[in-house]
Enzyme design. Structure first.
Site, mmCIF file in Angstrom:
data_model
loop_
_atom_site.group_PDB
_atom_site.id
_atom_site.type_symbol
_atom_site.label_atom_id
_atom_site.label_comp_id
_atom_site.label_asym_id
_atom_site.label_seq_id
_atom_site.Cartn_x
_atom_site.Cartn_y
_atom_site.Cartn_z
ATOM 1 N N CYS A 124 13.579 1.466 23.466
ATOM 2 C CA CYS A 124 14.836 0.414 22.860
ATOM 3 C C CYS A 124 14.236 -0.850 22.827
ATOM 4 O O CYS A 124 14.454 -1.582 22.143
ATOM 5 C CB CYS A 124 15.883 0.818 23.752
ATOM 6 S SG CYS A 124 17.222 -0.351 23.199
ATOM 7 N N CYS A 157 21.090 5.730 28.422
ATOM 8 C CA CYS A 157 22.383 5.279 27.999
ATOM 9 C C CYS A 157 23.033 5.934 26.956
ATOM 10 O O CYS A 157 24.177 6.138 26.733
ATOM 11 C CB CYS A 157 22.274 3.660 27.250
ATOM 12 S SG CYS A 157 21.311 3.753 25.875
#
Lengths: 340, 384
Positions: free
Chosen positions: A96, A192
């Site tokens: 990410c 997440c």
């Protein structure tokens, strides 16, 4: 100077925005919408976006939301699933950072006329005679330099990490002093995009992969147990391996998904003197002796890096294929590699 | 909030007409009676909302008793779809380009979705495949909120009558009402939705026309207002605002359509000329005019850019526009309308919706023409 602050809705990025605004920068906040629907509860959910937006309102700065869902799916989620499918370790937070925060977002910021991007990472940006380096943050327990190891000179020239000199406690104190609504918000844990209330990693992967039941064998080849999903086994794992009656503790030392076999061994068999690596990269010149960190908050171990191999100073547990190894020279990131 | 802006997002919401504000103020100050009550303050409020009801009825080609006031377009759409299904069961059908306020209820009921062609018009052959005696409701919007494309409701109604004779026809006329003769064009519809804030009225109010003979199950139960079809204290100030806005809209309909249509043509033609690799959605190549779209709609796709980034740059120049829809987080969502029209994700990702309204001026158009081409060029140069 126009700074774009990536705001997740957590206390770290809230304080980051506040500090920069108070220091007189022309600050704009942005939340990246990466995953999830309207009622989602994972990190960066709609509730988190609301928190980020309201903190921005408290600070009197503009707040925008960018939808990077396609890129997140392609660069973070798909590789996460694929890594599990081949029995390797994924690094979603690293990917990410590599593709979303410090590539896509950085490029978007440049296109929109921002001079810099700031995040709430606990890390330092250090100027050395040899160039800019990522350094550990002041709070050892919260240091996030590990997930920032990939940043190059060009990226570092356009980034700021305002929390690097602060401890987590100091960050929360500042948030409370400023009356930010996120001052006491708990940090998000783990991945997440996987909800722990929704069945966790197993359920997430089961929706995307046919999980492979596997036999568990010892290093002599004798069958000692079974697991119902080889993809969920991590090297070094001791529990949940379906092993009974062993004289000493058994650890996963190898995971072969296509072969539906997990190999377990004793503690002695778990440790190695050297770990072969790929994707070796140095921030500047190669460093002979380094401290190696093999997980986001793991302890470091001394090693030498030579011939595509990390030679441990003392026997070290095996590193799962695909795991990121970050090399430190003192407190500065000197380079990185992936376990082969 | 008060700096001069170039407002090109009328499909999202419109400036409140002075007539609407004037009509609403008395109810916001000393006309606060509850229209459901018995005393004269209540009756006064009741009279005002019934006057608004008459205006709507005239503008929608129905009787006053067929107008059901709601909290807006979404509630009107939900009442139509869920209400008909709850009462009659069966299968519901809608087009692939409907507003989520129709699509979501239809999906919730396990309904059927009819595809559209590359110009955004309902594929009548495909619709025919989905119609049978089990169908209780067909919902097709009169004009689309993203592209402005107008659906051939007469032909659709004809198909429905033939292949699904028991089915009711609903049309979401929210985007059509400010521009088109809904009375004529929605004549075949049994149910019609409109929303106040798209025509210079306030937010939080709309209406569903329920033609007599049509039965449905109310979705809000309570005091029995609106002939039992929609309980709840009337949003009296909103309703009179809607009525006043509707009256002004209807009064100026032809003039507005002509005037704004010309502005839109200048904007669209100007952008097509100034920005390479630009596609205008819903218009056939070589089309003589834009009569297939509502006059306020200018909807384009710019290759090689992302809407979010362009909207950000335009906002810096005080130009307000949008693309696709905003989801509840505020991020731009990929457009289901463009996807249904066959646009690939990348090109659809570079869409821009410029929607003019009754208050739009030539200056708005000139400022947009000055800002958009350099903005697109800048983003293309940055590869973002």
């Amino acid at each position: 100077m126009r700074v774009l602050v990536a705001m997740s809705g957590g206390v770290d990025s809230s304080v980051t925005a506040a500090l920069l605004a108070h220091q007189g920068f022309d600050v704009t906040g942005v939340t990246m919408k990466l995953w999830g629907g309207a009622q989602d509860t994972g990190c960066c959910s709609v509730a988190d976006v609301d928190d980020a937006r309201r903190v921005a309102d408290q600070l009197g700065i503009d707040h925008h939301v960018f939808n990077f869902g396609d890129e997140f799916e392609r660069f973070v989620v798909d590789p996460y699933v694929a890594a599990h499918a081949r029995g390797a370790t994924p690094n979603p937070c690293i990917e990410c950072n590599r593709h979303l925060k410090f590539d896509k977002l950085l490029r978007r910021a440049g296109a929109l006329g921002f001079d810099q991007v700031a995040t709430g990472h606990h890390a330092r940006l250090v100027e050395t005679p040899a160039g800019r380096r990522v350094g550990r943050g002041a709070d050892a327990a919260k240091d996030q330099s590990y997930v920032l190891h990939m940043l190059d000179q060009d990226q570092l020239a356009r980034l700021r990490f305002p929390l690097g000199e602060l401890t987590k406690a100091e960050v929360r104190d500042l948030a409370a002093e400023l009356g930010l609504r996120t001052a006491h918000k708990p940090d998000s844990q783990d991945v997440c995009f996987i909800s722990h209330t929704g069945g966790g990693r197993r359920r997430f992967l089961a929706e995307r992969l046919a999980l492979t039941p596997a036999r568990v064998v010892n290093t002599a080849g004798a069958r000692v147990g079974e697991v119902d999903a080889a993809e969920l086994v991590t090297i070094g794992q001791r529990h949940g391996l379906g092993v009974s009656g062993a004289a000493e503790a058994q650890y996963a030392v190898d995971v072969d998904v296509p072969g539906a076999t997990v190999t377990v061994g004793s503690r002695r068999e778990l440790v190695v003197d050297a770990s072969p690596v790929t994707a070796l990269r140095w921030a500047g010149h190669p460093v002979e002796a380094v401290l190696v960190q093999t997980s986001a908050h793991g302890r470091v171990a001394e090693a030498r890096v030579a011939d595509g191999t990390v030679h441990w100073a003392r026997p070290h547990r095996r590193v799962a294929p695909g795991q990121a190894l970050v090399f430190y020279d003192g407190d500065l990131v000197a380079g990185s590699a992936l376990a082969a | 909030m008060s700096q001069p802006v170039v407002y090109l997002d009328n499909a999202a919401s419109t400036p409140l007409r002075p007539e609407a504000l004037d009509a609403m103020l008395p109810l916001l100050t000393d006309g606060y009676g509850n229209p459901s009550g018995a005393h004269r303050m209540a009756r006064e409020a009741r009279r005002r909302i019934d006057d608004a009801r008459d205006v709507l009825a005239a503008g929608l080609g129905c009787e006053p008793g067929e107008v059901v006031f709601t909290s807006g377009g979404t509630e009107a759409d939900n009442l139509a779809v869920l209400g008909v299904h709850a009462r009659h069961g069966g299968t519901v059908v809608c087009s692939a380009v409907e507003h989520p306020a129709v699509l979501e209820p239809v999906r919730h009921l396990g309904g059927r979705v009819a595809p559209v062609d590359c110009l955004g018009r309902l594929d009548l052959d495909a619709l025919a495949e989905l119609l049978d005696e089990s169908v209780s409701l067909v919902s097709v919007m009169l004009a689309n909120n993203e592209t402005g494309v107008i659906q051939p409701l007469d032909e659709i109604a004809e198909l429905v009558r033939r292949l699904a004779p028991g089915a009711l026809l609903h049309t979401d006329a929210v985007q059509a009402f400010p521009w088109l003769d809904v009375t004529a064009m929605a004549r075949p519809a049994d149910l019609i939705s409109i929303a106040g804030h798209k025509l210079g009225g306030p937010k939080g109010v709309g209406a569903l026309v329920v033609r007599s003979g049509v039965t449905l199950a109310p979705q809000l139960l309570g005091g029995g207002q609106e002939r039992g079809l929609r309980s709840g204290t009337h949003n009296a100030e909103g309703i009179v605002g809607l009525g006043a806005a509707a009256a002004a809209t209807l009064d100026q309909l032809d003039e507005t359509a002509t005037r704004v249509g010309a502005l839109r043509d200048r904007l669209a033609d100007g952008l097509l000329a100034a920005v390479p690799d630009t596609v205008e959605t819903g218009i056939a190549p070589g089309a003589a005019d834009r009569s297939g779209k509502v006059p306020g709609s200018c909807h384009l796709c710019f290759a090689g850019i992302e809407s979010e980034a362009l909207l950000f740059l335009l906002e810096q120049e005080d130009i307000m526009a949008s693309a696709a829809s905003s989801c509840s987080s505020g991020a731009q969502h990929p457009s289901h309308v463009l996807e249904a029209m066959g646009y690939d994700r990348a090109l659809a990702g570079g869409s821009l919706r410029l929607s003019l309204g009754h208050a739009s001026t030539a200056d708005d158009v000139e400022q947009a023409l000055a800002a958009i081409p350099p903005g697109v060029a800048r983003l293309r140069a940055h590869g973002s």
